[in-house]
Scaffold this motif. Structure first.
Motif, PDB file in Angstrom:
ATOM      1  N   LYS A 198      -6.940  -7.453   5.136  1.00  0.00           N
ATOM      2  CA  LYS A 198      -6.874  -6.982   6.526  1.00  0.00           C
ATOM      3  C   LYS A 198      -8.126  -7.388   7.306  1.00  0.00           C
ATOM      4  O   LYS A 198      -8.042  -7.776   8.472  1.00  0.00           O
TER       5      LYS A 198
ATOM      6  N   TYR B 226       0.847  -1.201   0.000  1.00  0.00           N
ATOM      7  CA  TYR B 226       0.000   0.000   0.000  1.00  0.00           C
ATOM      8  C   TYR B 226       0.884   1.254   0.000  1.00  0.00           C
ATOM      9  O   TYR B 226       0.623   2.219  -0.724  1.00  0.00           O
TER      10      TYR B 226
ATOM     11  N   PHE C 253     -12.897   7.519  -3.174  1.00  0.00           N
ATOM     12  CA  PHE C 253     -12.019   6.881  -4.168  1.00  0.00           C
ATOM     13  C   PHE C 253     -12.770   6.645  -5.465  1.00  0.00           C
ATOM     14  O   PHE C 253     -12.247   6.790  -6.552  1.00  0.00           O
TER      15      PHE C 253
ATOM     16  N   LEU D 140      -6.542  -4.347  -6.664  1.00  0.00           N
ATOM     17  CA  LEU D 140      -5.575  -4.059  -5.589  1.00  0.00           C
ATOM     18  C   LEU D 140      -6.263  -3.440  -4.371  1.00  0.00           C
ATOM     19  O   LEU D 140      -5.910  -3.763  -3.233  1.00  0.00           O
ATOM     20  N   ILE D 141      -7.245  -2.570  -4.580  1.00  0.00           N
ATOM     21  CA  ILE D 141      -7.961  -1.981  -3.438  1.00  0.00           C
ATOM     22  C   ILE D 141      -8.738  -3.092  -2.725  1.00  0.00           C
ATOM     23  O   ILE D 141      -8.687  -3.225  -1.494  1.00  0.00           O
TER      24      ILE D 141
ATOM     25  N   ARG E 195       2.175   1.595  -3.506  1.00  0.00           N
ATOM     26  CA  ARG E 195       1.145   2.050  -4.442  1.00  0.00           C
ATOM     27  C   ARG E 195       0.878   3.540  -4.274  1.00  0.00           C
ATOM     28  O   ARG E 195       0.629   4.256  -5.243  1.00  0.00           O
TER      29      ARG E 195
ATOM     30  N   SER F 121      -6.510  -5.463  -0.834  1.00  0.00           N
ATOM     31  CA  SER F 121      -5.871  -4.780   0.292  1.00  0.00           C
ATOM     32  C   SER F 121      -6.841  -4.694   1.478  1.00  0.00           C
ATOM     33  O   SER F 121      -6.519  -5.079   2.612  1.00  0.00           O
ATOM     34  N   ILE F 122      -8.043  -4.222   1.206  1.00  0.00           N
ATOM     35  CA  ILE F 122      -9.031  -4.075   2.288  1.00  0.00           C
ATOM     36  C   ILE F 122      -9.424  -5.446   2.841  1.00  0.00           C
ATOM     37  O   ILE F 122      -9.414  -5.674   4.058  1.00  0.00           O
TER      38      ILE F 122
HETATM   39  N1  URA Z   1      -7.752   1.295   1.766  1.00  0.00           N
HETATM   40  C1  URA Z   1      -6.953   0.213   1.889  1.00  0.00           C
HETATM   41  O1  URA Z   1      -6.804  -0.336   2.966  1.00  0.00           O
HETATM   42  N2  URA Z   1      -6.324  -0.224   0.792  1.00  0.00           N
HETATM   43  C2  URA Z   1      -6.453   0.345  -0.420  1.00  0.00           C
HETATM   44  O2  URA Z   1      -5.865  -0.119  -1.373  1.00  0.00           O
HETATM   45  C3  URA Z   1      -7.282   1.472  -0.536  1.00  0.00           C
HETATM   46  C4  URA Z   1      -7.928   1.916   0.586  1.00  0.00           C
END
Ligand code: URA
Length: 422
Positions: free
Chosen positions: A187, A165, A207, A179-180, A168, A183-184
């Motif tokens: 987690k 992140y 976004f 990728l977004i 990026r 990524s979210i």
């Molecule tokens: N929030 C995130 O945790 N990851 C992203 O890629 C965008 C927003």
């Protein structure tokens, strides 16, 4: 395996194999794939996209790069919410205690703000004494004692995402839906919640600027959650204007406390209650109505215990910025536009946000909106109050607001809740 082969596969429009994905994420986390190689791969993904199976495997590999939390020691089902970020989006603050007051456990790992969108941890840190860093054992203690915890993710959670992140962010590769989404979701899945409600924001302050892009992101994230056996629902919600009247850390805490006290702006209350119902339903809890828990004080009770359990004083006065500047309505009529992005950038320039991860934020800085789109305003009445520690910040904040306000212009606001994706 070789990083250049992986980059070439994606550069030429191919799909990455499971072996390629597992290898590249693991090698990157260990430092065996260079930043410039990962940045080329991220750009190839941004340009050529990923298939559903690739996104699922990529997410899996990012989860596997670190630890996974689990909450089986709790006697309540866990449920969480994630917002893709916006201006004035303080919903987590009333929502987490509200859902806990209705019988679920909310283990929420939150982030800090970057750019024009605020971060939940920055807001909560404006409460004197409140502490974001908790060990997993402390998290469990707070959850057991109060039903809700909001804290920072430890460095062991999805470390591949942490590294990627940051990369990026400086290589123009944030705006990629695969990728977004990965990524979210990496987690949130590593966080160990049993159910998840995604609040995907749409509009100038988000976004995703269009409903179509937001829907694609929501569908991608819901598919990842579902593939992992996580009950996942997404709402698409408006971010063409700020949420509520307060934008800025302590200002948003004060507004959240108003909501917990049974008042607050109608849009913040509506979204909080709507998301609470979704979170409870996703967790399989039927019966308690979140609107009642706001009215009868039980959500406020959890809030106070949750803040105290993390060292905060719920009764302490919140920091206030010493300098203010009032922007008045330029004409009489209906306020048809109060642009979320303009207000978000203004709050950021006033000191509420940060330009680099290591920058401090001002807790008192921000913008108070005295009218919301759709309301009647009179020429000369206060429309916005800007708050800053230093009056030198006002000029740049005012420049961000240029064109952000429109009176009697074309109407065309997004509905607060645009759609639901399951
Ligand atoms: N929030 C995130 O945790 N990851 C992203 O890629 C965008 C927003």
């Amino acid at each position: 395996m070789d990083a250049i082969d992986v980059i070439r596969t994606k550069r030429d429009g191919g799909a990455l194999s499971a072996e390629q994905i597992d290898w590249v994420i693991d090698a990157y986390t260990r430092g065996a794939v260079a930043e410039e190689q990962m940045s080329a791969l991220a750009m190839a993904i941004l340009l050529n996209g990923m298939e559903r199976s690739e996104v699922a495997r990529w997410t899996e590999a990012m989860i596997a790069s670190g630890e996974r939390m689990e909450w089986s020691a709790l006697d309540r089902p866990t449920t969480d919410k994630h917002s893709t970020g916006g201006v004035g989006d303080k919903i987590t603050l009333p929502l987490a205690p509200l859902v806990a007051a209705c019988g679920a456990a909310v283990p929420q790992l939150s982030g800090r703000g970057l750019g024009h969108t605020g971060g939940t941890l920055d807001k909560l840190e404006s409460i004197p004494g409140w502490r974001a860093a908790l060990s997993p054992a402390e998290m469990l203690d707070v959850l057991r004692g109060t039903g809700a915890v909001v804290c920072a993710a430890g460095s062991g959670l999805a470390p591949a995402d942490r590294k990627l992140y940051a990369l990026r962010d400086v290589t123009g590769t944030v705006e990629s839906i695969p990728l977004i989404a990965s990524s979210i979701m990496s987690k949130k899945i590593a966080e160990g919640t049993g159910a998840l409600v995604l609040d995907v924001k749409v509009g100038s302050g988000a976004f995703m600027k269009t409903v179509e892009r937001a829907r694609e992101l929501a569908e991608t994230m819901v598919a990842i959650g579902t593939d992992h056996g996580l009950k996942t629902v997404a709402l698409l919600t408006a971010m063409d204007r700020p949420l509520g009247r307060a934008v800025g850390n302590a200002l948003e805490v004060a507004e959240s406390v108003e909501v917990l006290a049974g008042g607050g702006p109608a849009d913040v209350v509506e979204l909080t209650v709507t998301l609470a119902r979704e979170m409870l339903s996703a967790a399989g809890i039927a019966g308690p109505d979140p609107a009642d828990a706001l009215r009868d004080g039980s959500a406020m009770d959890v809030w106070r215990r949750m803040i105290s359990a993390q060292g905060g004083d719920p009764d302490a006065p919140l920091p206030a910025a010493p300098e203010t500047h009032v922007v008045t309505a330029p004409a009489t009529g209906t306020l048809t536009r109060l642009d979320a992005y303009g207000v978000g950038v203004a709050a950021w320039r006033l000191g509420a946000g940060r330009a680099r991860k290591e920058d401090p934020v001002s807790f008192g800085a921000g913008v108070t909106c005295h009218a919301a789109p759709g309301e009647h305003v009179t020429a000369g009445q206060p429309l916005l109050t800007l708050h800053a520690d230093d009056p030198d910040r006002f000029d740049r904040a005012l420049a961000a607001l240029d064109g952000a306000v429109e009176i009697d212009g074309p109407s065309g606001l997004l509905p607060l809740v645009i759609d639901r994706v399951t």
